[in-house]
Write a protein that holds these residues in place. Structure first.
Motif, PDB file in Angstrom:
ATOM      1  N   LEU A  60      -3.599   2.409 -21.939  1.00  0.00           N
ATOM      2  CA  LEU A  60      -2.326   3.567 -21.634  1.00  0.00           C
ATOM      3  C   LEU A  60      -2.845   4.908 -21.110  1.00  0.00           C
ATOM      4  O   LEU A  60      -2.482   5.430 -19.662  1.00  0.00           O
ATOM      5  CB  LEU A  60      -2.179   4.360 -23.192  1.00  0.00           C
ATOM      6  N   SER A  61      -4.831   5.507 -20.552  1.00  0.00           N
ATOM      7  CA  SER A  61      -4.098   6.416 -19.987  1.00  0.00           C
ATOM      8  C   SER A  61      -4.720   5.686 -18.266  1.00  0.00           C
ATOM      9  O   SER A  61      -3.875   6.322 -17.273  1.00  0.00           O
ATOM     10  CB  SER A  61      -6.408   6.769 -19.988  1.00  0.00           C
ATOM     11  N   LYS A  62      -5.111   4.311 -17.997  1.00  0.00           N
ATOM     12  CA  LYS A  62      -4.985   4.111 -16.933  1.00  0.00           C
ATOM     13  C   LYS A  62      -3.822   3.815 -16.381  1.00  0.00           C
ATOM     14  O   LYS A  62      -2.959   3.610 -15.172  1.00  0.00           O
ATOM     15  CB  LYS A  62      -5.449   2.390 -16.859  1.00  0.00           C
ATOM     16  N   ALA A  63      -2.778   3.291 -17.648  1.00  0.00           N
ATOM     17  CA  ALA A  63      -1.120   3.203 -17.455  1.00  0.00           C
ATOM     18  C   ALA A  63      -0.489   4.140 -16.591  1.00  0.00           C
ATOM     19  O   ALA A  63       0.263   4.400 -15.573  1.00  0.00           O
ATOM     20  CB  ALA A  63      -0.404   3.040 -18.038  1.00  0.00           C
ATOM     21  N   ALA A  64      -0.876   5.622 -17.318  1.00  0.00           N
ATOM     22  CA  ALA A  64      -0.742   6.644 -17.153  1.00  0.00           C
ATOM     23  C   ALA A  64      -1.186   7.616 -15.368  1.00  0.00           C
ATOM     24  O   ALA A  64      -0.170   7.909 -14.930  1.00  0.00           O
ATOM     25  CB  ALA A  64      -1.228   8.297 -18.318  1.00  0.00           C
ATOM     26  N   GLU A  65      -2.471   7.064 -14.947  1.00  0.00           N
ATOM     27  CA  GLU A  65      -2.980   7.221 -13.532  1.00  0.00           C
ATOM     28  C   GLU A  65      -2.181   6.201 -12.656  1.00  0.00           C
ATOM     29  O   GLU A  65      -1.864   6.769 -11.851  1.00  0.00           O
ATOM     30  CB  GLU A  65      -4.218   6.903 -14.193  1.00  0.00           C
ATOM     31  N   SER A  66      -2.116   5.006 -12.982  1.00  0.00           N
ATOM     32  CA  SER A  66      -1.594   4.340 -12.191  1.00  0.00           C
ATOM     33  C   SER A  66       0.593   4.863 -11.541  1.00  0.00           C
ATOM     34  O   SER A  66       0.399   4.959 -10.146  1.00  0.00           O
ATOM     35  CB  SER A  66      -1.992   2.506 -12.294  1.00  0.00           C
ATOM     36  N   GLU A  67       1.125   5.840 -12.746  1.00  0.00           N
ATOM     37  CA  GLU A  67       2.138   6.342 -12.377  1.00  0.00           C
ATOM     38  C   GLU A  67       2.189   7.552 -11.662  1.00  0.00           C
ATOM     39  O   GLU A  67       2.897   7.460 -11.160  1.00  0.00           O
ATOM     40  CB  GLU A  67       3.107   6.606 -14.012  1.00  0.00           C
ATOM     41  N   ALA A  68       1.280   8.330 -12.363  1.00  0.00           N
ATOM     42  CA  ALA A  68       0.719   9.099 -11.241  1.00  0.00           C
ATOM     43  C   ALA A  68       0.740   9.754  -9.917  1.00  0.00           C
ATOM     44  O   ALA A  68       1.351  10.302  -9.301  1.00  0.00           O
ATOM     45  CB  ALA A  68      -0.147  10.361 -12.499  1.00  0.00           C
ATOM     46  N   VAL A  69      -0.090   8.312  -9.599  1.00  0.00           N
ATOM     47  CA  VAL A  69      -0.084   8.057  -7.814  1.00  0.00           C
ATOM     48  C   VAL A  69       0.761   7.417  -7.499  1.00  0.00           C
ATOM     49  O   VAL A  69       1.429   5.950  -7.530  1.00  0.00           O
ATOM     50  CB  VAL A  69      -1.925   7.033  -7.935  1.00  0.00           C
ATOM     51  N   PRO A  70       1.538   8.042  -6.200  1.00  0.00           N
ATOM     52  CA  PRO A  70       2.379   7.238  -5.673  1.00  0.00           C
ATOM     53  C   PRO A  70       1.868   5.994  -4.773  1.00  0.00           C
ATOM     54  O   PRO A  70       0.742   6.013  -3.950  1.00  0.00           O
ATOM     55  CB  PRO A  70       2.834   7.694  -5.023  1.00  0.00           C
ATOM     56  N   ARG A  71       1.889   4.896  -4.824  1.00  0.00           N
ATOM     57  CA  ARG A  71       1.428   3.793  -4.129  1.00  0.00           C
ATOM     58  C   ARG A  71       2.473   3.950  -2.649  1.00  0.00           C
ATOM     59  O   ARG A  71       3.437   3.567  -2.495  1.00  0.00           O
ATOM     60  CB  ARG A  71       1.870   2.643  -4.954  1.00  0.00           C
ATOM     61  N   GLU A  72       1.250   3.114  -2.288  1.00  0.00           N
ATOM     62  CA  GLU A  72       2.138   3.378  -0.924  1.00  0.00           C
ATOM     63  C   GLU A  72       2.650   1.968  -0.806  1.00  0.00           C
ATOM     64  O   GLU A  72       1.576   1.130  -0.881  1.00  0.00           O
ATOM     65  CB  GLU A  72       1.293   3.334   0.308  1.00  0.00           C
ATOM     66  N   GLU A  73       3.468   1.030  -0.021  1.00  0.00           N
ATOM     67  CA  GLU A  73       3.458  -0.352   0.490  1.00  0.00           C
ATOM     68  C   GLU A  73       2.786  -0.492   1.931  1.00  0.00           C
ATOM     69  O   GLU A  73       2.601  -0.157   2.681  1.00  0.00           O
ATOM     70  CB  GLU A  73       5.449  -0.320   0.644  1.00  0.00           C
ATOM     71  N   MET A  74       2.026  -1.600   1.644  1.00  0.00           N
ATOM     72  CA  MET A  74       1.354  -2.413   2.308  1.00  0.00           C
ATOM     73  C   MET A  74       1.785  -3.058   3.152  1.00  0.00           C
ATOM     74  O   MET A  74       1.984  -4.304   2.122  1.00  0.00           O
ATOM     75  CB  MET A  74       0.005  -2.230   1.756  1.00  0.00           C
ATOM     76  N   ASP A  75       1.995  -3.860   4.016  1.00  0.00           N
ATOM     77  CA  ASP A  75       1.671  -4.843   4.466  1.00  0.00           C
ATOM     78  C   ASP A  75       0.489  -6.034   4.353  1.00  0.00           C
ATOM     79  O   ASP A  75      -0.468  -5.555   4.475  1.00  0.00           O
ATOM     80  CB  ASP A  75       2.048  -5.113   6.525  1.00  0.00           C
ATOM     81  N   VAL A  76       1.058  -7.233   4.228  1.00  0.00           N
ATOM     82  CA  VAL A  76      -0.019  -8.261   4.170  1.00  0.00           C
ATOM     83  C   VAL A  76      -0.450  -9.211   4.816  1.00  0.00           C
ATOM     84  O   VAL A  76       0.260  -9.262   5.394  1.00  0.00           O
ATOM     85  CB  VAL A  76      -0.140  -9.133   2.611  1.00  0.00           C
ATOM     86  N   VAL A  77      -1.240  -9.197   5.408  1.00  0.00           N
ATOM     87  CA  VAL A  77      -2.316 -10.159   6.273  1.00  0.00           C
ATOM     88  C   VAL A  77      -2.756 -10.879   6.137  1.00  0.00           C
ATOM     89  O   VAL A  77      -3.851 -11.340   5.204  1.00  0.00           O
ATOM     90  CB  VAL A  77      -3.243  -8.982   7.596  1.00  0.00           C
ATOM     91  N   ASP A  78      -2.244 -12.398   6.422  1.00  0.00           N
ATOM     92  CA  ASP A  78      -2.944 -13.935   6.507  1.00  0.00           C
ATOM     93  C   ASP A  78      -4.088 -13.731   6.709  1.00  0.00           C
ATOM     94  O   ASP A  78      -4.842 -13.633   8.284  1.00  0.00           O
ATOM     95  CB  ASP A  78      -2.055 -14.894   6.501  1.00  0.00           C
ATOM     96  N   THR A  79      -4.904 -13.849   6.739  1.00  0.00           N
ATOM     97  CA  THR A  79      -6.864 -13.589   6.382  1.00  0.00           C
ATOM     98  C   THR A  79      -7.445 -15.504   7.078  1.00  0.00           C
ATOM     99  O   THR A  79      -8.746 -15.376   6.982  1.00  0.00           O
ATOM    100  CB  THR A  79      -7.468 -13.671   5.324  1.00  0.00           C
ATOM    101  N   GLY A  80      -5.882 -16.425   6.507  1.00  0.00           N
ATOM    102  CA  GLY A  80      -6.489 -18.105   6.173  1.00  0.00           C
ATOM    103  C   GLY A  80      -6.938 -18.329   5.075  1.00  0.00           C
ATOM    104  O   GLY A  80      -7.052 -19.214   5.442  1.00  0.00           O
ATOM    105  N   THR A  81      -7.265 -17.927   4.070  1.00  0.00           N
ATOM    106  CA  THR A  81      -8.168 -18.094   3.120  1.00  0.00           C
ATOM    107  C   THR A  81      -6.672 -18.204   2.396  1.00  0.00           C
ATOM    108  O   THR A  81      -5.542 -17.647   1.872  1.00  0.00           O
ATOM    109  CB  THR A  81      -8.678 -16.981   1.884  1.00  0.00           C
TER     110      THR A  81
END
Length: 172
Positions: A60-81
């Motif tokens: 619950l505390s980790k869920a609350a922390e993750s909701e409090a921190v805004p997430r930035e959208e990130m582009d995923v780059v294909d590394t070949g794996t």
């Protein structure tokens, strides 16, 4: 335990008591042993309950922390794996993979949160990460599921016992 296992007639003769008194003694000793075993099992259930509460608070505390921190959208780059290889490496920590590989019954060594992670993992990715065949990985997931279900049942039993004891305390 030794006094309980001795035949009543032999014990009565050694103690210089009647067989009736000796049988009462053996019955009393058996009741004490039974009570100790029940207490031990109760302590185990309480420890599991406390661990479940601690895990629940952590989640619950980790869920609350993750909701409090805004997430930035990130582009995923294909590394070949391949994606299954990456998923197998990132979803399960090294200590979980080590326990799964090295322990004879890893489901008993992992905490409930780790069991849930193993269950959520794709069977193919799990087999790849452990370098096992798919059937062995499926069997492992089934064992983890059974252990998690057993722990959940013990916690639910404890909740029922606690609710029942609360009801008894409120009665006059």
């Amino acid at each position: 335990k030794v006094l309980i296992d001795v035949p009543c007639s032999e014990l009565a003769e050694e103690l210089g008591q009647s067989q009736t008194k000796t049988q009462v003694l053996q019955d009393t000793l058996q009741q004490v042993l039974d009570r100790r075993e029940e207490e031990r099992q109760s302590r185990q259930v309480l420890e599991l309950y406390l661990q479940a509460l601690k895990n629940e608070d952590t989640i619950l505390s980790k869920a609350a922390e993750s909701e409090a921190v805004p997430r930035e959208e990130m582009d995923v780059v294909d590394t070949g794996t391949s994606s299954t290889d990456a998923a197998a490496k990132t979803a399960l920590s090294d200590h979980i993979l080590t326990a799964l590989k090295e322990k004879p019954a890893p489901e008993l060594c992992l905490d409930s949160r780790d069991l849930e992670l193993v269950l959520k993992e794709d069977v193919q990715a799990l087999a790849l990460a452990l370098r096992w065949d798919v059937q062995k990985a499926e069997a492992l997931q089934q064992a983890c599921d059974q252990e998690l279900s057993k722990r959940l049942q013990q916690v639910q039993t404890l909740h029922s016992l606690r609710n029942a004891s609360k009801g008894k305390k409120s009665l006059p």
